[in-house]
Design a protein around this motif. Structure first.
Motif, mmCIF file in Angstrom:
data_model
loop_
_atom_site.group_PDB
_atom_site.id
_atom_site.type_symbol
_atom_site.label_atom_id
_atom_site.label_comp_id
_atom_site.label_asym_id
_atom_site.label_seq_id
_atom_site.Cartn_x
_atom_site.Cartn_y
_atom_site.Cartn_z
ATOM 1 N N ARG A 60 41.262 67.913 36.976
ATOM 2 C CA ARG A 60 41.732 68.722 38.096
ATOM 3 C C ARG A 60 41.865 67.844 39.338
ATOM 4 O O ARG A 60 40.957 67.082 39.664
ATOM 5 C CB ARG A 60 40.694 69.842 38.328
ATOM 6 N N ILE A 61 42.988 67.959 40.028
ATOM 7 C CA ILE A 61 43.240 67.090 41.177
ATOM 8 C C ILE A 61 42.574 67.652 42.434
ATOM 9 O O ILE A 61 42.747 68.822 42.760
ATOM 10 C CB ILE A 61 44.760 66.920 41.395
ATOM 11 N N GLY A 62 41.807 66.799 43.094
ATOM 12 C CA GLY A 62 41.153 67.220 44.330
ATOM 13 C C GLY A 62 42.105 67.090 45.500
ATOM 14 O O GLY A 62 43.127 67.765 45.566
ATOM 15 N N TYR B 243 31.479 74.516 44.133
ATOM 16 C CA TYR B 243 31.748 73.239 43.479
ATOM 17 C C TYR B 243 30.544 72.324 43.656
ATOM 18 O O TYR B 243 30.161 72.012 44.780
ATOM 19 C CB TYR B 243 33.013 72.602 44.084
ATOM 20 N N LYS B 244 29.959 71.954 42.525
ATOM 21 C CA LYS B 244 28.785 71.057 42.518
ATOM 22 C C LYS B 244 27.659 71.553 43.427
ATOM 23 O O LYS B 244 26.993 70.745 44.094
ATOM 24 C CB LYS B 244 29.198 69.615 42.859
ATOM 25 N N VAL B 245 27.469 72.847 43.482
ATOM 26 C CA VAL B 245 26.354 73.406 44.254
ATOM 27 C C VAL B 245 25.115 73.398 43.359
ATOM 28 O O VAL B 245 25.111 74.032 42.301
ATOM 29 C CB VAL B 245 26.673 74.839 44.730
ATOM 30 N N ALA B 266 35.924 64.157 48.544
ATOM 31 C CA ALA B 266 34.855 63.498 49.316
ATOM 32 C C ALA B 266 33.513 63.668 48.606
ATOM 33 O O ALA B 266 32.720 62.717 48.510
ATOM 34 C CB ALA B 266 34.796 64.079 50.728
ATOM 35 N N ILE B 267 33.268 64.875 48.070
ATOM 36 C CA ILE B 267 32.001 65.159 47.380
ATOM 37 C C ILE B 267 31.859 64.301 46.122
ATOM 38 O O ILE B 267 30.801 63.729 45.857
ATOM 39 C CB ILE B 267 31.922 66.671 47.057
ATOM 40 N N ASP B 268 32.957 64.171 45.350
ATOM 41 C CA ASP B 268 32.930 63.329 44.144
ATOM 42 C C ASP B 268 32.585 61.887 44.505
ATOM 43 O O ASP B 268 31.811 61.231 43.822
ATOM 44 C CB ASP B 268 34.298 63.347 43.448
ATOM 45 N N GLU B 269 33.195 61.398 45.585
ATOM 46 C CA GLU B 269 32.978 60.002 45.953
ATOM 47 C C GLU B 269 31.585 59.777 46.543
ATOM 48 O O GLU B 269 30.967 58.745 46.308
ATOM 49 C CB GLU B 269 34.084 59.544 46.918
ATOM 50 N N SER B 276 24.078 63.782 47.348
ATOM 51 C CA SER B 276 24.427 65.050 46.707
ATOM 52 C C SER B 276 24.881 66.091 47.731
ATOM 53 O O SER B 276 24.125 66.512 48.600
ATOM 54 C CB SER B 276 23.215 65.576 45.927
ATOM 55 N N VAL B 277 26.141 66.485 47.589
ATOM 56 C CA VAL B 277 26.731 67.473 48.504
ATOM 57 C C VAL B 277 27.430 68.535 47.666
ATOM 58 O O VAL B 277 28.053 68.220 46.648
ATOM 59 C CB VAL B 277 27.764 66.792 49.448
#
Lengths: 188, 357
Positions: A60-62, B243-245, B266-269, B276-277
């Motif tokens: 999925r593209i962010g 998302y990623k909570v 930004a959260i992935d990076e 952890s965000v």
């Protein structure tokens, strides 16, 4: 391909950068990948550079806003000045050497000079410069298969102007050949 | 159905047709003119009607009249155009008519610019016209979600006899992504059996659709009726995505629309840097996911909440209201058509946590 590739197509308005990007996006979508095509639609379209970013991903593209794209295909000097420095280290830069007589000056990206206008004129259609560039980019990255790209090309562009299809495909083949030769040379 | 690559604007137009909405009134304005460009040939193909009005003021009143007939009606516009419709929107809310509005937001105030923004949050969520009323407000973050929410918007408008507004920024309108539409188009609704639509008073008592109640008792009654309706909407129609909570989050980001996707990257990076965000993305901006925002923001490890918007800070006021002072709230926003990049969001998070790059 693995993961995600982002590529910017940039040039003057009328050089076909938007179409090149759309053709890539259509093809990647057909191959089951996630895609986003993001145009610049602001005042910068008048005069400076027109550009679009294509994101092709297995996930999925962010963000549709890309700070540092993995690749750029630049068709004119202002585009090289703007995007040449933004490419991620290890990325790919294709320069239209018909209109740009300098390089980016970077030693941390792969740089390929493609005289897309000259090749297109030789093939018989000056307007096919964007297709020469797209073919060279696909040959360098294997982001999509050539068969799928050619099929999409025939489908999207062939039906309108049949007489131009053959010369366009010739331009296409030349762009591919140039990039493949470069790739083979680079590996040797 | 096979996937199609479409601009958000075009996909929104096609979604309306899928929902059986064949009555479209509009006036062109960047960055959403492609909706009208698409529908001006597409609607006649399916037996629909497109009227290009002489102004957005006229659009609003055409919608008011057409909606009273019980048929599905809609418009699309961008910020200054939506401002011109506010009078009609208030009348439509007062008369309890189902209308779907789409606002592909651009920078303001005034004529502003043509690039993406989220600076019409207050106008959409707090009711931009006069009187005690609310719109149902939905905010997609991808072209596919714009399609899904557009179809939902018509269902909600009918269900509650209330105007619904889909708000996206210029990016959602201009971007092309792969979309899938439902296999079958809905048939245009038949208002014959309706107990409110104006279908011609043959063999029944005449109905009056209006927002004018000169008797204060009746006007108060109408406003109480609307207030009851909004309570039901709050109970039934809250939508959001997380998302990623997790319990490991040190920061929870609040963002909607395109902004939320930028925060995802930004959260992935940041995750790769060991920070952890999480992200909480309201999909319905009205009704606002108040309780869920409180619950997720007060997880034990969360030190601060960060609100990111393409504005100078509007949704943040609702977040403050939800958190009741339980967590420190920080803000990052760009506006005027400048969109915050993932790098800017990452820098803000690091700065909040006192981490040097």
């Amino acid at each position: 391909m693995t993961g995600q590739i982002e590529v910017v197509f940039a040039g003057f308005g009328g050089q076909g950068v938007m179409t090149a990007g759309q053709l890539l996006a259509y093809t990647a979508m057909d191959e089951g990948k996630q895609v986003a095509w993001i145009p610049s639609y602001g005042p910068e379209m008048r005069g400076g550079t027109a550009n679009c970013t294509v994101v092709v991903s297995e996930h999925r593209i962010g963000s549709p806003i890309i700070n540092n794209p993995g690749a750029a295909c630049v068709f004119n000097r202002p585009s090289l000045d703007k995007f040449g420095e933004l490419i991620r280290p290890g990325g790919l830069l294709l320069i239209n050497s018909s209109l740009i007589d300098v390089k980016s000056g970077r030693d941390d990206v792969t740089e390929l000079l493609v005289p897309v206008n000259d090749i297109a004129i030789r093939a018989g259609n000056p307007k096919a410069a964007n297709m020469v560039m797209l073919a060279a980019f696909v040959a360098m990255t294997d982001i999509v298969s050539f068969d799928a790209l050619e099929k999409m090309f025939r489908e999207k562009l062939g039906s309108k102007k049949k007489e131009l299809l053959e010369v366009n495909l010739k331009a296409f083949a030349e762009g591919r050949m140039l990039a493949e030769k470069e790739k083979a040379g680079g590996k040797a | 159905m096979a996937k199609k690559l479409m601009k958000g604007n075009e996909a929104i137009g096609e979604a309306a047709i899928c929902a059986g909405a064949l009555n479209y009134f509009a006036y062109p304005i960047t960055p959403q003119s492609e909706v009208a460009e698409y529908l001006c040939w597409r609607l006649p193909e399916v037996g629909g009607t497109f009227v290009q009005a002489e102004s957005e003021v006229a659009v609003g009143n055409m919608l008011f009249g057409a909606a009273a007939s019980g048929k599905r009606v809609f418009t699309t516009s961008s910020s200054p155009g939506i401002s011109l419709m506010q009078e009609a929107i208030s009348y439509i809310a007062g008369a309890q008519l189902p209308v779907v509005f789409v606002n592909i937001m651009r920078g303001g105030p005034g004529l502003g610019g043509i690039l993406p923004a989220q600076s019409d949050y207050f106008q959409a969520v707090k009711a931009g016209g006069h009187g005690d009323y609310h719109l149902i407000v939905l905010a997609p973050s991808s072209v596919q979600e714009a399609v899904d929410l557009m179809i939902l918007a018509f269902d909600l408008a009918d269900k509650y006899r209330n105007p619904v507004m889909l708000i996206g920024d210029g990016m959602i309108g201009q971007m092309m992504e792969a979309v899938e539409f439902p296999e079958e188009h809905r048939k245009p609704n038949d208002p014959t059996g309706s107990d409110w639509a104006l279908t011609g008073a043959k063999n029944r008592k005449a109905r009056i659709t209006k927002s004018l109640f000169l008797d204060p008792v009746m006007l108060e009654e109408n406003s109480f009726l609307l207030a009851e309706k909004y309570k039901t909407i709050k109970k039934n129609e809250i939508r959001f995505e997380k998302y990623k909570v997790t319990d490991k989050n040190r920061i929870l980001i609040m963002a909607y629309g395109t902004m939320a996707r930028i925060c995802q990257t930004a959260i992935d990076e940041l995750e790769q840097e060991g920070i952890s965000v999480g992200l909480f993305r309201p999909v319905s901006l009205y009704p606002f996911p108040e309780q869920d925002i409180f619950t997720e923001s007060t997880r034990k490890n969360i030190e601060k909440v960060l609100v990111v918007e393409m504005s100078v800070g509007q949704m943040i006021e609702d977040i403050e209201r939800c958190l009741k002072g339980q967590r420190e709230i920080d803000f990052y926003g760009r506006t005027g058509g400048i969109v915050p990049t993932p790098n800017e969001v990452k820098d803000k998070v690091r700065q909040m946590l006192g981490i040097k790059k």
